[in-house]
Motif scaffolding. Sequence first.
Motif, short mmCIF file in Angstrom:
data_model
loop_
_atom_site.label_atom_id
_atom_site.label_comp_id
_atom_site.label_asym_id
_atom_site.label_seq_id
_atom_site.Cartn_x
_atom_site.Cartn_y
_atom_site.Cartn_z
N ALA A 76 26.49 61.39 155.72
CA ALA A 76 26.20 59.96 155.53
C ALA A 76 27.41 59.12 155.91
CB ALA A 76 25.79 59.69 154.08
N GLU A 77 28.60 59.55 155.51
CA GLU A 77 29.82 58.83 155.86
C GLU A 77 30.05 58.85 157.37
OE1 GLU A 77 33.20 56.52 155.27
OE2 GLU A 77 31.54 56.95 153.92
N LYS A 78 29.78 59.98 158.00
CA LYS A 78 29.93 60.10 159.46
C LYS A 78 28.99 59.12 160.16
CE LYS A 78 28.99 63.38 163.15
NZ LYS A 78 27.64 63.71 163.49
N GLU A 79 27.73 59.06 159.72
CA GLU A 79 26.77 58.13 160.32
C GLU A 79 27.21 56.68 160.11
OE1 GLU A 79 22.96 59.20 158.71
OE2 GLU A 79 23.05 61.20 159.61
N HIS A 80 27.71 56.38 158.92
CA HIS A 80 28.19 55.03 158.63
C HIS A 80 29.35 54.66 159.55
CE1 HIS A 80 29.43 51.49 156.42
NE2 HIS A 80 30.64 52.00 156.31
N LEU A 81 30.31 55.57 159.71
CA LEU A 81 31.46 55.31 160.57
C LEU A 81 31.04 55.18 162.04
CD1 LEU A 81 34.13 57.64 158.96
CD2 LEU A 81 34.04 55.14 158.87
N GLU A 82 30.10 56.00 162.48
CA GLU A 82 29.62 55.89 163.85
C GLU A 82 28.97 54.53 164.08
OE1 GLU A 82 27.09 59.32 164.20
OE2 GLU A 82 28.73 60.60 164.88
N MET A 83 28.23 54.04 163.09
CA MET A 83 27.60 52.73 163.19
C MET A 83 28.67 51.63 163.25
SD MET A 83 24.83 50.94 160.66
CE MET A 83 26.05 50.71 159.37
N ARG A 84 29.70 51.76 162.41
CA ARG A 84 30.79 50.77 162.41
C ARG A 84 31.53 50.77 163.75
NH1 ARG A 84 33.51 49.03 157.82
NH2 ARG A 84 34.48 47.74 159.41
N VAL A 85 31.78 51.95 164.31
CA VAL A 85 32.46 52.03 165.60
C VAL A 85 31.61 51.36 166.67
CG1 VAL A 85 33.13 53.64 167.44
CG2 VAL A 85 33.87 54.06 165.09
N ALA A 86 30.29 51.60 166.66
CA ALA A 86 29.40 50.97 167.64
C ALA A 86 29.43 49.46 167.49
CB ALA A 86 27.99 51.51 167.48
N GLU A 87 29.41 48.97 166.24
CA GLU A 87 29.48 47.52 166.00
C GLU A 87 30.79 46.94 166.53
OE1 GLU A 87 29.01 47.22 161.77
OE2 GLU A 87 26.83 47.50 161.86
#
Length: 158
Positions: free
Chosen positions: A108-119
């Motif tokens: 879940a943290e990995k997915e959150h960080l990937e989303m933040r990086v994309a943003e």
Amino acid sequence: MCSELLDRDRSEDPNDLDPRLAPDLVLLDYHMPQATGLALLEEMNRLVGRSAYLPIMMLTGDLKPEAKRRALICGAADFLHKPVEPFEFVNRVRNLLRTRHLYLQLQAEKEHLEMRVAERMEETLSLDRARFVNGACERVEADWEAGARARIEDVLAE
């Protein structure tokens, strides 16, 4: 921590499992009437995939070291001989469930960080585009002013 207990003693085919079912732990017997626990273990690992972590504990009354070795090589997270000592069983299950829980938190943290990086990348690209457009506008404006100034000078020089 325990939400559901599913007894699959009548089906030894992993394809019979409901695809919506997402177990946190699988307890699997090494010797079953129709299929070997190893075959089922390998098939379940194939269905889950290499990138996911689903702990599978193999249980058996087979005391041969080869049984344990093969189960662990085939992907079992843990192995216990029957009859199982309750204290050991409960603690090993607890440890596997804790590891599964930590894995899910990490995912879940990995997915959150990937989303933040994309943003952030989109923000950076937007800023870069804005800077490019502003720079282009400034260059056009400067070119226009230079051209207008040159035309005015030409008219005045006549």
